[in-house]
Design an enzyme around this catalytic site. Structure first.
Site, PDB file in Angstrom:
ATOM      1  N   ASP A  59       0.828  -1.207   0.000  1.00  0.00           N
ATOM      2  CA  ASP A  59       0.000   0.000   0.000  1.00  0.00           C
ATOM      3  C   ASP A  59       0.856   1.248   0.000  1.00  0.00           C
ATOM      4  O   ASP A  59       0.491   2.268  -0.575  1.00  0.00           O
ATOM      5  CB  ASP A  59      -0.928  -0.003   1.215  1.00  0.00           C
ATOM      6  CG  ASP A  59      -0.163   0.002   2.535  1.00  0.00           C
ATOM      7  OD1 ASP A  59       0.896  -0.662   2.599  1.00  0.00           O
ATOM      8  OD2 ASP A  59      -0.625   0.637   3.488  1.00  0.00           O
TER       9      ASP A  59
ATOM     10  N   ARG B  64       5.809   4.294   5.830  1.00  0.00           N
ATOM     11  CA  ARG B  64       5.435   4.331   7.236  1.00  0.00           C
ATOM     12  C   ARG B  64       5.483   2.926   7.842  1.00  0.00           C
ATOM     13  O   ARG B  64       5.951   1.973   7.221  1.00  0.00           O
ATOM     14  CB  ARG B  64       4.049   4.954   7.396  1.00  0.00           C
ATOM     15  CG  ARG B  64       2.906   4.153   6.798  1.00  0.00           C
ATOM     16  CD  ARG B  64       1.589   4.895   6.969  1.00  0.00           C
ATOM     17  NE  ARG B  64       0.465   4.166   6.388  1.00  0.00           N
ATOM     18  CZ  ARG B  64      -0.452   4.729   5.603  1.00  0.00           C
ATOM     19  NH1 ARG B  64      -0.363   6.001   5.289  1.00  0.00           N
ATOM     20  NH2 ARG B  64      -1.450   4.007   5.128  1.00  0.00           N
ATOM     21  N   ASP B  65       4.984   2.804   9.070  1.00  0.00           N
ATOM     22  CA  ASP B  65       5.023   1.522   9.776  1.00  0.00           C
ATOM     23  C   ASP B  65       3.891   0.613   9.307  1.00  0.00           C
ATOM     24  O   ASP B  65       3.062   0.170  10.091  1.00  0.00           O
ATOM     25  CB  ASP B  65       4.941   1.744  11.285  1.00  0.00           C
ATOM     26  CG  ASP B  65       3.717   2.560  11.682  1.00  0.00           C
ATOM     27  OD1 ASP B  65       3.090   3.188  10.800  1.00  0.00           O
ATOM     28  OD2 ASP B  65       3.376   2.565  12.882  1.00  0.00           O
ATOM     29  N   GLU B  66       3.893   0.317   7.988  1.00  0.00           N
ATOM     30  CA  GLU B  66       2.840  -0.510   7.407  1.00  0.00           C
ATOM     31  C   GLU B  66       3.429  -1.306   6.249  1.00  0.00           C
ATOM     32  O   GLU B  66       3.863  -2.423   6.433  1.00  0.00           O
ATOM     33  CB  GLU B  66       1.667   0.368   6.949  1.00  0.00           C
ATOM     34  CG  GLU B  66       0.402  -0.406   6.675  1.00  0.00           C
ATOM     35  CD  GLU B  66      -0.810   0.507   6.568  1.00  0.00           C
ATOM     36  OE1 GLU B  66      -1.869   0.005   6.158  1.00  0.00           O
ATOM     37  OE2 GLU B  66      -0.702   1.707   6.883  1.00  0.00           O
TER      38      GLU B  66
ATOM     39  N   GLU C 245      -2.009   8.953  -1.248  1.00  0.00           N
ATOM     40  CA  GLU C 245      -3.046   8.108  -0.668  1.00  0.00           C
ATOM     41  C   GLU C 245      -4.378   8.846  -0.605  1.00  0.00           C
ATOM     42  O   GLU C 245      -5.431   8.301  -0.943  1.00  0.00           O
ATOM     43  CB  GLU C 245      -2.636   7.671   0.733  1.00  0.00           C
ATOM     44  CG  GLU C 245      -3.659   6.800   1.435  1.00  0.00           C
ATOM     45  CD  GLU C 245      -3.158   6.289   2.766  1.00  0.00           C
ATOM     46  OE1 GLU C 245      -3.692   5.273   3.241  1.00  0.00           O
ATOM     47  OE2 GLU C 245      -2.230   6.896   3.335  1.00  0.00           O
TER      48      GLU C 245
ATOM     49  N   TRP D 175     -11.693  -5.590  -1.473  1.00  0.00           N
ATOM     50  CA  TRP D 175     -10.411  -6.044  -0.966  1.00  0.00           C
ATOM     51  C   TRP D 175     -10.285  -7.551  -1.228  1.00  0.00           C
ATOM     52  O   TRP D 175      -9.442  -7.973  -2.020  1.00  0.00           O
ATOM     53  CB  TRP D 175     -10.293  -5.695   0.521  1.00  0.00           C
ATOM     54  CG  TRP D 175      -9.733  -4.317   0.746  1.00  0.00           C
ATOM     55  CD1 TRP D 175      -8.502  -4.012   1.251  1.00  0.00           C
ATOM     56  CD2 TRP D 175     -10.355  -3.055   0.454  1.00  0.00           C
ATOM     57  NE1 TRP D 175      -8.324  -2.646   1.289  1.00  0.00           N
ATOM     58  CE2 TRP D 175      -9.443  -2.035   0.812  1.00  0.00           C
ATOM     59  CE3 TRP D 175     -11.588  -2.679  -0.073  1.00  0.00           C
ATOM     60  CZ2 TRP D 175      -9.729  -0.678   0.657  1.00  0.00           C
ATOM     61  CZ3 TRP D 175     -11.878  -1.327  -0.235  1.00  0.00           C
ATOM     62  CH2 TRP D 175     -10.964  -0.348   0.122  1.00  0.00           C
TER      63      TRP D 175
ATOM     64  N   ASP E 153      -5.959  -2.447  -2.865  1.00  0.00           N
ATOM     65  CA  ASP E 153      -5.144  -1.555  -3.695  1.00  0.00           C
ATOM     66  C   ASP E 153      -4.772  -2.218  -5.018  1.00  0.00           C
ATOM     67  O   ASP E 153      -4.932  -1.631  -6.093  1.00  0.00           O
ATOM     68  CB  ASP E 153      -3.888  -1.144  -2.933  1.00  0.00           C
ATOM     69  CG  ASP E 153      -4.183  -0.392  -1.649  1.00  0.00           C
ATOM     70  OD1 ASP E 153      -4.960  -0.900  -0.825  1.00  0.00           O
ATOM     71  OD2 ASP E 153      -3.639   0.712  -1.465  1.00  0.00           O
TER      72      ASP E 153
END
Length: 943
Positions: A456, A460-462, A732, A520, A469
């Protein structure tokens, strides 16, 4: 006539190593002969001095089932092709293509997983080594290696390849990848050594949001490998990882995807004689015995592309921030890390912090959340030192450099771009430079998020494989790059992670129990079908069929006898621009409409897949259920007059583009969709679900001009607003950065998220007019839709048959359409004037009268309707300019809150935003505009 054979599956881009005993093959033919079609082909295989031949009758030249006995592990063969056209001419034999079987034999994997015996810290990077003897002349040496973590191996001080972060991320307990590397050239007679650098990366990272973040896979990384040495005399031996290996810590003192990497060059693993730890004879007297750890899942050969260093960017600008920090701008939001060349005293600590944007002149780190994204290098003091972090990556355009000894030379810092090494296959260009930048942003967004799996975001912390997506972006991705192997590998993981048919939000699933969510989980049914549509990939559909069916069955159970998916958790039209920053799912379109539309689409996709695979009974069964869902959807959500119960753009686009609504209702649905788009001032009103399809829905229902206005809108929210704000990737949120340069206050804000870049597919297929009309581009569709205000547009795509191109340009009152059709294909051509016909391969050109709408000549004033004003961009901009000069806040409110309808006049609307003096100034500006148009019309008439 020349022919180039290729492996159409199993082999990563640029590799001859295949993952299965029977890889699919294909070839591209280049010829100047017009209308060329293949009549037959001869495929010749040379193996162990023996020649095998196979004849193909007809046009088949891509995704041909392996026609020879299966390959044996490590077998190396040579493949070449010769084709004969329907014109009777036979070409020369192609140059031979080397094919190497990169898979292990049954039972051959015997390596133990090893690591540090007693780690000194969490996820401690490790160094491993072993020495062995080479006892004769080596015919071939093959290294099979994997890790729960990431690694690089070296023999004799030389890295075995140029790959990065291998073996990547898969659901480690269920599926693990091994690299297959020919290391023959790195061995020498006598004593040899192998050394391994190892870190945790995905395997030891903590996943989850806020206080829920926890490690999932392992506390420490572990490595396993086996080196097969085959001698000239026919003997062979294995070198396996086991407890006889040695282990140590070293200069990489800490490493994490989110945190970054720390490297202390004073701890370099070099002995007193200058030997490195991967060289024979290295003094490892202070090393520990390696510890055998939990066994790894038996790995399988790689089918996805390698990750490599694929680009380098130099510093665009050196910035001194208001707080006195030095920040480097590389001019492009990218994914990778920095390489520095620096000299200074031993113990000097260089700190590199990364971010995608600046906020009020400082590094904008808030969107990183808990990710420190910070690398630290401690100098050894030994002259000029060069360093690049090895086992982490960052998403960034800007880097803050602290602790640099002396004056910083920007030439000493380079941004190294890394991503999966896929073949570039698609290009687009238009006469509008802002639209071109949008397309370039789409490309860079893909590059940044296609790193072993489709993520995605990369910063960042992902950085997770969110299914929604890629579900919406797969068509765009498949045009721009050859993503077949990349997505094929990820789909294998998706099937493994399903629970009772339910697809988790992310794959690999690190967020807990799988829970169904429309758009999704539907990646299970839609992405395989995209691969079939774009690559004629039946094998992936066949392999994924059980996964597709299981997802559809789970949804059918949820829907029950009403055949509607309703009342449950949904992401819905995620990130609708009207959603509050902290409530991204609060969209204008009801989530039940989204869910039931996707229920229809997935069930219908399973019906199509079953038919493709010859499962006729299943095809009929799911087609019946799909029709029941369609009728339930129409009865519940669509009025007979063609209005949606959620009167929002995404709802109409879904009904049109998923073919839920019958053709008889498309005109009414499309008219309301166009009206809603105009009422919003031609600003985007859709989120993740509606954005990929709204332009197609408008075009399909005859509202190309509305789609054009939506495309070229630069006010927020729009596709081009981020471009005007300096974006170099897709954001985003439509407003990830606000007009004043402040980062969106929502906690979830990324500046590199490809989902909203799904418009790229419409640019390729519709604006430029290049699309497949049969699976895998066996037949093309050339149907350009020229946009008013554009002088030209074109797209090029490397199809499985060769390069294809479609484009158009204006020349006075003429419109010229050009096309290139690859050999062994045909194309359906639909010209802008309505003429249609079919052509064969070769270069083509047609000319027609330009049907572009003329520039507005109408008078405009305070008594004009708001609809007339917004449809007249020149008039709208004139009004906005006057308002902006008088009262910027009022101008903003006027632009963003006005409903541009037929039922109100401009003067009435201005009453709320402007006093008499400003209204008079607007009236005068519009009068001047109208007068100028009248004069221009008179001159044109006289001419």
């Amino acid at each position: 006539m020349t022919t180039v054979p290729h492996i159409t599956t199993d082999a990563p881009h640029g590799s001859d190593v295949v993952a299965s005993p029977a890889p699919e093959i294909g070839w591209r033919t280049a010829t100047d002969a017009a209308d060329w079609l293949q009549a037959s082909a001869e495929v010749e295989l040379t193996r162990a001095g023996e020649i095998w031949t196979h004849r193909v009758e007809g046009r088949a030249s891509t995704r041909i089932a392996w026609p020879f006995p299966p390959l044996a592990p490590r077998e190396e063969v040579s493949l070449r092709v010769r084709v004969t056209g329907q014109d009777g001419a036979t070409g020369e034999w192609s140059a031979p293509r080397r094919v190497v079987a990169g898979f292990l034999g049954d039972g051959e994997w015997r390596a133990a997983a090893i690591g540090l015996p007693s780690p000194v810290g969490t996820a401690q990077p490790a160094y491993l080594r072993s020495e062995f003897d080479v006892t004769g002349a080596v015919a071939r040496a093959t290294l099979y290696a994997t890790a729960v973590g990431v690694y690089q191996a070296a023999l004799g001080g030389v890295d075995v390849d140029d790959q990065v972060m291998k073996p990547g991320w898969t659901p480690y307990p269920r599926r693990l990848i091994h690299e297959t590397t020919d290391v023959t050239a790195l061995l020498a007679p006598g004593r040899n050594a192998i050394g391994v650098r190892l870190a945790g990366a995905w395997a030891t990272e903590s996943y989850g949001f806020r206080d829920n973040a926890r490690p999932l896979y392992a506390a420490q990384p572990r490595f396993a490998a086996q080196l097969l040495i085959e001698y000239d005399d026919g003997t062979s031996e294995w070198v396996l990882t086991d407890a006889s290996w040695q282990a140590s810590t070293g200069p990489i003192t800490a490493s994490g995807l989110y945190a970054g990497e720390d490297h202390d060059a004073r701890l370099a693993l070099v002995d007193a004689d200058g030997r490195g730890f991967s060289e024979a004879g290295y003094d490892a007297s202070d090393w520990m015995p390696a510890a055998e750890q939990e066994p790894v899942h038996t790995p399988e050969a790689r089918v996805s592309p390698f990750v490599r260093r694929l680009d380098e960017l130099t510093v665009r600008e050196v910035i001194e921030t208001p707080s006195g920090h030095t920040v480097l701008d590389f001019g492009q939001n990218l994914v990778g890390r920095l390489r520095v060349r620096v000299a200074g005293p031993a113990g000097t600590v260089l700190t590199l912090r990364h971010a995608e944007v600046l906020e009020h002149g400082e590094l904008g780190t808030r969107p990183l959340r808990a990710a420190a994204a910070t690398d630290r290098y401690t100098l050894s003091g030994d002259g000029v030192e060069e360093w690049e972090p090895e086992f982490t990556f960052h998403g960034f355009r800007y880097a803050q450099i602290d602790g640099w000894p002396g004056e910083l030379d920007p030439a000493a810092v380079t941004a190294v771009v890394i991503h999966s090494d896929m073949e570039r296959t698609g290009w687009f260009e238009a006469s509008d430079p802002v639209v071109n930048q949008l397309h370039e942003n789409i490309v860079w967004g893909l590059r940044g998020n296609f790193l072993y799996l489709p993520t995605d975001c990369p910063q960042r912390d992902e950085r997770l494989g969110w299914t929604g997506d890629i579900q919406v972006f797969a068509p765009t991705a498949s045009f721009l790059y050859d993503v077949r192997g990349f997505l094929d590998s990820w789909l294998r993981d998706l099937a493994l992670e399903q629970v009772d048919g339910v697809v988790p939000f992310v794959v690999p699933n690190v967020l807990g129990a799988a829970r169904p969510a429309a758009a999704w989980g539907d990646a299970a049914t839609i992405v395989p079908w995209v691969l079939h549509e774009r690559y004629a990939d039946v094998s992936t559909v066949a392999r994924q069929y059980d996964s597709m069916k299981a997802w559809a069955d789970a949804l059918i159970d949820l829907a029950g006898p009403r055949r509607l998916w309703e009342g449950m958790f949904q992401f819905g039209d995620w990130l609708d621009p009207d959603a509050p920053p902290e409530q991204a799912a609060k969209a204008k379109t009801d989530a039940d409409i989204v869910a039931s539309a996707y229920l229809f689409r997935s069930v219908e996709a399973v019906a199509r897949a079953a038919a493709l695979l010859g499962r006729d009974a299943a095809a009929e069964e799911y087609a019946v259920i799909a029709e029941e869902v369609r009728q339930a959807f129409l009865a519940e959500y669509v009025t007979p007059a063609g209005r949606m119960m959620s009167d929002a753009q995404t709802a109409y686009a879904l009904a049109i583009m998923f073919d839920v609504a019958p053709e008889s209702q498309h005109d009414a649905l499309g008219a309301r969709l166009a009206e809603l788009t105009r009422l919003s001032g031609y600003r985007i009103g859709t989120g993740f679900v509606g954005t990929p399809i709204i332009q197609d829905a408008l075009t399909r229902t005859g509202h190309l001009e509305t789609a054009r206005r939506l495309l070229v809108q630069t006010e927020n929210p729009s596709w081009l607003y981020p471009v005007t704000m300096g974006a170099t990737t897709i954001w985003e949120r439509w407003d990830s950065m606000l007009p004043d340069g402040t980062i969106n206050p929502g906690e979830m804000t990324s500046f590199n998220h490809y989902a909203l870049g799904a418009i790229g597919d419409w640019l390729h297929r519709v604006v430029a007019g290049l699309a497949p009309d049969a699976p895998g581009y066996a037949r093309l569709r050339i149907e350009p839709r020229p946009l008013a205000g554009f002088d030209s547009a074109s797209a090029e795509h490397l199809t499985p048959y060769g390069p294809a191109r479609s484009g158009w340009s204006r020349a006075g009152e003429a419109l010229r359409v050009t096309a290139t059709v690859p050999p062994n294909t045909t194309a359906v051509v639909v010209l802008p004037d309505g003429r249609s016909f079919e052509v064969g391969s070769g270069s083509h050109e047609w000319e027609t009268v330009d049907a572009a709408p003329p520039a507005s000549t109408s008078a405009i004033g305070l008594d004009s309707t708001l609809a007339a004003v917004i449809d007249d961009l020149e008039a709208y901009q004139a009004i906005a300019t006057v308002l902006e000069a008088a009262d910027p806040d009022a101008a903003h409110a006027f632009r963003t809150t006005t409903r541009w309808s037929d039922g109100r006049e401009l003067g009435e609307a201005l009453f709320m935003f402007a006093g008499p003096d400003v209204q008079q100034a607007i009236a005068e500006r519009l009068a001047d505009l109208s007068s100028g148009r009248e004069s221009d019309a008179t001159v044109a008439a006289d001419a």
